[in-house]
Motif scaffolding. Structure first.
Motif, PDB file in Angstrom:
ATOM      1  N   PHE A  37       0.855  -1.180   0.000  1.00  0.00           N
ATOM      2  CA  PHE A  37       0.000   0.000   0.000  1.00  0.00           C
ATOM      3  C   PHE A  37       0.891   1.231   0.000  1.00  0.00           C
ATOM      4  O   PHE A  37       2.089   1.132   0.263  1.00  0.00           O
ATOM      5  N   ARG A  38       0.321   2.378  -0.287  1.00  0.00           N
ATOM      6  CA  ARG A  38       1.100   3.612  -0.236  1.00  0.00           C
ATOM      7  C   ARG A  38       0.235   4.764   0.239  1.00  0.00           C
ATOM      8  O   ARG A  38      -0.989   4.738   0.086  1.00  0.00           O
ATOM      9  N   GLN A  39       0.917   5.737   0.819  1.00  0.00           N
ATOM     10  CA  GLN A  39       0.227   6.932   1.285  1.00  0.00           C
ATOM     11  C   GLN A  39       1.018   8.155   0.864  1.00  0.00           C
ATOM     12  O   GLN A  39       2.146   8.369   1.318  1.00  0.00           O
ATOM     13  N   ARG A  45      -4.223   6.336   2.646  1.00  0.00           N
ATOM     14  CA  ARG A  45      -3.444   5.191   2.177  1.00  0.00           C
ATOM     15  C   ARG A  45      -4.262   4.425   1.130  1.00  0.00           C
ATOM     16  O   ARG A  45      -5.482   4.264   1.277  1.00  0.00           O
ATOM     17  N   GLU A  46      -3.574   3.950   0.083  1.00  0.00           N
ATOM     18  CA  GLU A  46      -4.268   3.255  -0.991  1.00  0.00           C
ATOM     19  C   GLU A  46      -3.566   1.947  -1.336  1.00  0.00           C
ATOM     20  O   GLU A  46      -2.365   1.790  -1.138  1.00  0.00           O
ATOM     21  N   PHE A  47      -4.333   1.046  -1.878  1.00  0.00           N
ATOM     22  CA  PHE A  47      -3.824  -0.248  -2.306  1.00  0.00           C
ATOM     23  C   PHE A  47      -2.942  -0.089  -3.540  1.00  0.00           C
ATOM     24  O   PHE A  47      -3.258   0.697  -4.439  1.00  0.00           O
ATOM     25  N   TYR A  94       5.585   3.854   1.216  1.00  0.00           N
ATOM     26  CA  TYR A  94       5.099   2.540   0.809  1.00  0.00           C
ATOM     27  C   TYR A  94       5.165   1.571   2.003  1.00  0.00           C
ATOM     28  O   TYR A  94       6.198   1.476   2.685  1.00  0.00           O
ATOM     29  N   GLU A 111      -7.534  -2.861   3.218  1.00  0.00           N
ATOM     30  CA  GLU A 111      -6.641  -2.711   4.361  1.00  0.00           C
ATOM     31  C   GLU A 111      -7.055  -3.591   5.529  1.00  0.00           C
ATOM     32  O   GLU A 111      -6.190  -4.178   6.196  1.00  0.00           O
ATOM     33  N   TRP A 117       1.586  -4.927   9.620  1.00  0.00           N
ATOM     34  CA  TRP A 117       2.070  -3.849   8.757  1.00  0.00           C
ATOM     35  C   TRP A 117       3.513  -3.512   9.101  1.00  0.00           C
ATOM     36  O   TRP A 117       3.920  -3.582  10.267  1.00  0.00           O
TER      37      TRP A 117
END
Length: 127
Positions: A37-39, A45-47, A94, A111, A117
């Protein structure tokens, strides 16, 4: 319980490549489906990408499809994200994540499906 540590982030010019790694410890790596995932700054935060326990199935967000490749090496307890043709909009922190999976062919994109995580690794793409 799994501990995840990402590495490989950094500063790269647009069009360049980076390879992120996610090293897992503390549990049986092959029992987890893995995801990235990333923000980005100021965004949720997105897949990004996911891979099944066996590595036989993968899934990507449309924004990275064809440019990023997720993989895993169960013998080395490590997941990877190869990022090519990077764009400034790929700039983000990431995160890798692990989801307990009882089916070797499943991957997860939400998520809340993930149990563990990492702390994140920063990727900056300059234009």
């Amino acid at each position: 319980q799994a501990q995840l540590v990402e590495s490989g982030g950094g500063l790269v010019q647009a069009g360049g490549s980076l390879r992120l790694s996610c090293a897992a410890s503390g549990s049986t790596f092959s029992s987890y489906a893995m995801g990235w995932f990333r923000q980005a700054p100021g965004k949720e935060r997105e897949f990004v990408a996911a891979i099944s326990r066996s590595g036989g199935k993968t899934y990507y967000a449309d924004s990275v499809k064809g440019r990023f490749t997720i993989s895993r090496d169960n013998a080395k307890n490590t997941a990877f994200l190869q990022m090519n043709s990077l764009k400034p909009e790929d700039t983000a922190v990431y995160y890798c994540a692990a989801a307990t999976s009882y089916n070797s062919g499943l991957y997860y994109v939400r998520e809340y499906d993930y149990d563990y995580w990492g702390q994140g690794t920063e990727v900056t793409v300059s234009s």
